[in-house]
Design a protein around this motif. Structure first.
Motif, PDB file in Angstrom:
ATOM      1  N   ALA A 199       0.827  -1.209   0.000  1.00 20.54           N
ATOM      2  CA  ALA A 199       0.000   0.000   0.000  1.00 20.54           C
ATOM      3  C   ALA A 199       0.858   1.255   0.000  1.00 20.54           C
ATOM      4  O   ALA A 199       0.496   2.265   0.598  1.00 20.54           O
TER       5      ALA A 199
ATOM      6  N   ILE B 104      -3.947   1.298   5.416  1.00 16.09           N
ATOM      7  CA  ILE B 104      -4.751   0.187   4.910  1.00 16.09           C
ATOM      8  C   ILE B 104      -6.244   0.395   5.138  1.00 16.09           C
ATOM      9  O   ILE B 104      -7.059  -0.212   4.450  1.00 16.09           O
TER      10      ILE B 104
ATOM     11  N   LEU C 131      -7.589   2.037   2.067  1.00 15.68           N
ATOM     12  CA  LEU C 131      -7.033   1.464   0.843  1.00 15.68           C
ATOM     13  C   LEU C 131      -8.164   1.056  -0.104  1.00 15.68           C
ATOM     14  O   LEU C 131      -9.139   0.423   0.300  1.00 15.68           O
TER      15      LEU C 131
ATOM     16  N   TRP D 236      -9.694  -5.483   7.469  1.00 14.32           N
ATOM     17  CA  TRP D 236      -8.699  -4.411   7.464  1.00 14.32           C
ATOM     18  C   TRP D 236      -8.913  -3.399   6.346  1.00 14.32           C
ATOM     19  O   TRP D 236      -8.508  -2.246   6.476  1.00 14.32           O
ATOM     20  N   CYS D 237      -9.521  -3.817   5.243  1.00 18.62           N
ATOM     21  CA  CYS D 237      -9.645  -2.946   4.054  1.00 18.62           C
ATOM     22  C   CYS D 237     -11.104  -2.885   3.610  1.00 18.62           C
ATOM     23  O   CYS D 237     -11.459  -3.390   2.535  1.00 18.62           O
TER      24      CYS D 237
ATOM     25  N   LEU E 157     -12.067  -1.350   0.044  1.00 13.78           N
ATOM     26  CA  LEU E 157     -11.379  -1.916  -1.111  1.00 13.78           C
ATOM     27  C   LEU E 157     -12.306  -2.008  -2.318  1.00 13.78           C
ATOM     28  O   LEU E 157     -13.447  -2.476  -2.218  1.00 13.78           O
TER      29      LEU E 157
END
Length: 431
Positions: A13, A20, A23, A42-43, A46
């Motif tokens: 990243a 993140i 991201l 976590w993302c 996305l």
């Protein structure tokens, strides 16, 4: 097994300042990943996810990616299309060259109403009779299948004969599942055989012959054979790395600290700055070694000898010859709380006082200072400087037999005495 870790995602990243949480695109291809995990937690934002050319056997842990638009899982070991219902914004799915044999599993994509492109080229299901017709009829929302546009007339024809196509696809799936069961059993038998039985003939073959035999042996193209090939290459790389390290160890000559003639060498493997001085007031030799400030003291080992000092810093040798003989038993070692430097205080043994000079070693420099002038100190592996002119004059010491000690010579008397002066030897001189 390579896992998806936070550090791995942060390294991928860089375009997002290694953040993140915000991201939107990440590339995790060719990482030998064997399981999808943590990404959906976590993302969350996305939009594009690249996972091609890994060893992933199953689609999982992606349901929370509500904004995901493009998912690339090409060149993996996926056999079933599943667990993508939660990806509400999915528009493009690439499953090129996988092992999807259950064609009916594409119906799980009906919930992805925004799906426009689907790639299944290179999967066993593409060889089924009626493959394209079944997919077009099962997924009315897609506009492109395997890079070919789905026309309106094709969609109408596919919908008309869907029931018959579904029946033929079901029969082919059953045959494929029976074949896959046999492949799994054969792969398991071969694995157990390789673990429990050693072939003496193979042990006598050189590496090149074993490589040729491994790659020329026929086998079915399956997730098991792909994993076997991956593990074989991984083991080959591991052996090669080990051999290179062993060869480097053999070629590396041991460091000479003391020659066969007993000559002590100056060594500075950790490449540290240092200074070596003599304190005339305390009669000690001081060594100030610029050890790394935040390094733990347990990684330092000090060994003081009468004529030289040896310090191990994280296993690397620092050794310097002392300008005068010292008393190891009375020496002390301390570290500065501010700079982290190692300071050795070594009481000088009874002996002469020498001049001053410089000791230089590759990778680190240091100075040797002694009271009474400057001069030259030549050490093994070091450089020297020319002597100061003040050292060319000879200073003689005389011995007083009555006191049995070394006394300096009397200075010459200068000047004239007054008339009537009598030098009385019984009167002590003025100090």
């Amino acid at each position: 097994m390579v896992r998806i870790t936070e550090d791995l995602i942060r390294r991928r990243a860089e375009h997002n300042d290694c953040l993140i949480l915000s991201l939107e695109e990440v590339t995790l291809h060719q990482q030998d990943i064997e399981k999808i995990e943590h990404i959906d937690r976590w993302c969350r934002d996305l939009r594009i996810l690249y996972l091609q050319n890994n060893l992933i056997p199953r689609i999982e842990n992606l349901g929370r990616l509500k904004k995901l638009e493009y998912l690339n899982l090409a060149l993996n070991n996926i056999e079933v299309i599943e667990n993508l219902e939660g990806c509400e914004s999915l528009q493009k799915l690439d499953l090129t060259v996988n092992f999807v044999g259950l064609l009916s599993s594409v119906e799980s994509l009906k919930a992805n109403i925004h799906l426009r492109e689907l790639f299944l080229v290179g999967n066993p299901c593409t060889e089924f009779e009626g493959y394209r017709q079944f997919v077009v009829a099962a997924l009315p929302q897609i506009k492109w299948l395997d890079g070919t546009e789905v026309s309106r007339s094709e969609r109408i024809r596919a919908a008309q004969g869907l029931e018959e196509v579904r029946r033929r696809v079901g029969e082919q799936e059953e045959a494929y599942l029976r074949r896959r069961a046999q492949e799994k059993e054969e792969a398991q038998r071969n694995s157990v055989k390789e673990e429990n039985q050693e072939n003496p003939e193979n042990l006598e073959l050189d590496e090149e012959q074993r490589e040729r035999e491994f790659w020329n042996t026929p086998c079915s193209f399956s997730p098991e054979s792909r994993l076997q090939a991956h593990h074989h290459l991984q083991e080959k790389r591991r052996r090669r790395t080990k051999e290179e390290k062993d060869e480097d160890k053999k070629l590396k000559t041991p460091r000479t600290l003391i020659t066969a003639e007993g000559r002590v060498m100056n060594v500075n493997e950790p490449k540290l700055e240092f200074s070596l001085t003599e304190d005339e007031e305390s009669g000690s030799v001081l060594l100030d070694l610029a050890v790394y400030r935040h390094m733990d003291t347990s990684l330092i080992d000090v060994d003081i000898h009468p004529t030289f000092v040896r310090v191990l810093v994280k296993g690397k040798v620092f050794q310097v010859v002392l300008p005068a003989e010292v008393k190891p038993d009375g020496s002390t070692a301390q570290r500065s709380q501010t700079t982290g430097h190692l300071v050795l205080t070594m009481p000088r043994a009874e002996g002469e006082i020498k001049g001053t000079g410089t000791v230089q070693r590759p990778g680190g420099t240091g100075t040797v200072q002694r009271p009474g002038g400057t001069g030259t100190v030549q050490q093994p592996g070091g450089t020297s400087r020319s002597k100061d002119s003040r050292l060319t004059e000879a200073h003689r010491l005389e011995v007083d037999p009555s006191k049995r000690s070394i006394v300096p010579p009397e200075p010459p008397r200068t000047g004239e005495f007054s008339e009537g002066f009598v030098d009385d030897p019984d009167v002590p001189p003025l100090v």
